[in-house]
Write a protein that holds these residues in place. Structure first.
Motif, short mmCIF file in Angstrom:
data_model
loop_
_atom_site.label_atom_id
_atom_site.label_comp_id
_atom_site.label_asym_id
_atom_site.label_seq_id
_atom_site.Cartn_x
_atom_site.Cartn_y
_atom_site.Cartn_z
N ALA A 146 3.03 10.58 -6.27
CA ALA A 146 4.25 10.90 -7.06
C ALA A 146 3.32 11.77 -9.00
CB ALA A 146 5.45 9.94 -8.54
N LYS A 147 2.91 10.82 -9.19
CA LYS A 147 1.76 11.22 -10.52
C LYS A 147 0.86 12.68 -10.04
CE LYS A 147 1.13 6.76 -12.61
NZ LYS A 147 1.25 6.51 -13.87
N LEU A 148 0.89 12.90 -9.45
CA LEU A 148 0.38 13.95 -8.30
C LEU A 148 0.88 15.75 -8.75
CD1 LEU A 148 -2.34 12.63 -6.32
CD2 LEU A 148 -3.13 13.68 -8.15
N LEU A 149 1.73 15.11 -7.84
CA LEU A 149 3.09 16.10 -8.09
C LEU A 149 3.64 15.98 -9.24
CD1 LEU A 149 4.61 15.53 -4.72
CD2 LEU A 149 2.83 17.17 -4.70
N ARG A 150 4.10 15.42 -9.69
CA ARG A 150 3.98 15.31 -11.19
C ARG A 150 3.87 16.47 -12.43
NH1 ARG A 150 2.77 13.33 -16.30
NH2 ARG A 150 5.45 13.69 -18.33
N LEU A 151 2.41 16.40 -11.56
CA LEU A 151 1.33 18.26 -12.56
C LEU A 151 1.62 19.20 -12.08
CD1 LEU A 151 -2.26 16.25 -12.37
CD2 LEU A 151 -0.75 16.38 -14.17
N LEU A 152 2.06 19.44 -10.75
CA LEU A 152 2.99 20.77 -9.80
C LEU A 152 3.79 21.32 -10.89
CD1 LEU A 152 0.59 19.43 -6.38
CD2 LEU A 152 0.41 21.46 -8.67
N VAL A 153 4.98 20.64 -10.69
CA VAL A 153 6.18 20.22 -11.58
C VAL A 153 6.74 20.48 -12.63
CG1 VAL A 153 6.74 20.59 -8.98
CG2 VAL A 153 7.25 18.04 -10.37
N MET A 154 5.30 20.01 -13.23
CA MET A 154 5.89 19.36 -14.88
C MET A 154 5.97 21.23 -15.53
SD MET A 154 4.56 16.99 -17.42
CE MET A 154 3.33 17.99 -18.01
N ARG A 155 6.95 21.25 -16.41
CA ARG A 155 7.09 22.19 -17.56
C ARG A 155 7.02 22.16 -18.90
NH1 ARG A 155 6.36 24.86 -13.27
NH2 ARG A 155 7.53 25.38 -11.71
N LYS A 156 6.65 22.69 -19.74
CA LYS A 156 7.01 22.01 -20.56
C LYS A 156 8.59 22.15 -21.31
CE LYS A 156 3.15 25.93 -22.01
NZ LYS A 156 3.12 27.25 -22.77
N ILE B 218 0.73 -1.06 -0.09
CA ILE B 218 -0.07 0.46 -0.54
C ILE B 218 0.45 1.06 0.03
CG2 ILE B 218 -1.73 1.46 1.60
CD1 ILE B 218 -2.71 -1.33 2.03
N GLY B 219 1.55 1.17 1.01
CA GLY B 219 2.97 2.00 0.77
C GLY B 219 3.18 3.00 -0.46
N CYS B 220 3.99 1.26 -1.53
CA CYS B 220 4.63 2.03 -2.09
C CYS B 220 3.43 2.34 -3.76
CB CYS B 220 5.30 0.66 -2.82
SG CYS B 220 6.85 0.17 -2.73
N VAL B 221 2.24 1.80 -3.77
CA VAL B 221 1.30 2.15 -4.34
C VAL B 221 0.65 3.67 -3.88
CG1 VAL B 221 -0.77 1.79 -5.33
CG2 VAL B 221 0.37 -0.12 -5.26
N GLY B 222 0.83 3.66 -2.95
CA GLY B 222 0.52 5.58 -2.10
C GLY B 222 1.09 5.91 -3.08
N LEU B 223 2.71 5.94 -2.65
CA LEU B 223 3.81 6.38 -3.01
C LEU B 223 4.31 7.09 -4.90
CD1 LEU B 223 6.75 5.50 -1.61
CD2 LEU B 223 5.60 7.82 -1.59
N ILE B 224 3.06 6.01 -5.62
CA ILE B 224 2.99 6.10 -7.68
C ILE B 224 2.10 6.96 -7.21
CG2 ILE B 224 3.03 4.87 -9.02
CD1 ILE B 224 3.95 1.89 -7.98
N PHE B 225 1.41 7.22 -7.12
CA PHE B 225 0.28 7.93 -6.84
C PHE B 225 0.01 9.46 -6.38
CE2 PHE B 225 -2.65 4.25 -7.07
CZ PHE B 225 -3.61 4.26 -8.52
#
Length: 82
Positions: A67-77, A58-65
């Protein structure tokens, strides 16, 4: 560094199946060994069979999700630094 034409050990389906079989065998052995290892947890649910395996999964799956949410915040063009 891997060359483009180089074949690795996991390129063969037979070898991948062997590795997967050994991996599952190791997981089963670890779950069986959970019966014989005394646990000294602080909470009652830590004494449950397979608790740490489920907790880790559960911890590993939680970290993956997360990370996917944080990617939306820090991703640049692509041309951000141009």
């Amino acid at each position: 560094m891997k060359n483009r034409g180089e074949i690795t050990i996991l390129d063969s389906k037979k070898n991948r199946q062997k590795v997967r079989t050994y991996f599952y065998f190791a997981l089963i052995l670890l779950l069986i060994s959970d019966f014989f290892i005394p646990k000294h947890g602080h909470f009652p649910w830590e004494q449950a069979y397979g608790f740490y395996a489920v907790y880790g999964f559960i911890g590993c799956v939680g970290l993956i999700f997360i990370a996917k949410l944080l990617r939306l915040l820090v991703m640049r063009k692509e041309d951000y630094y141009d």
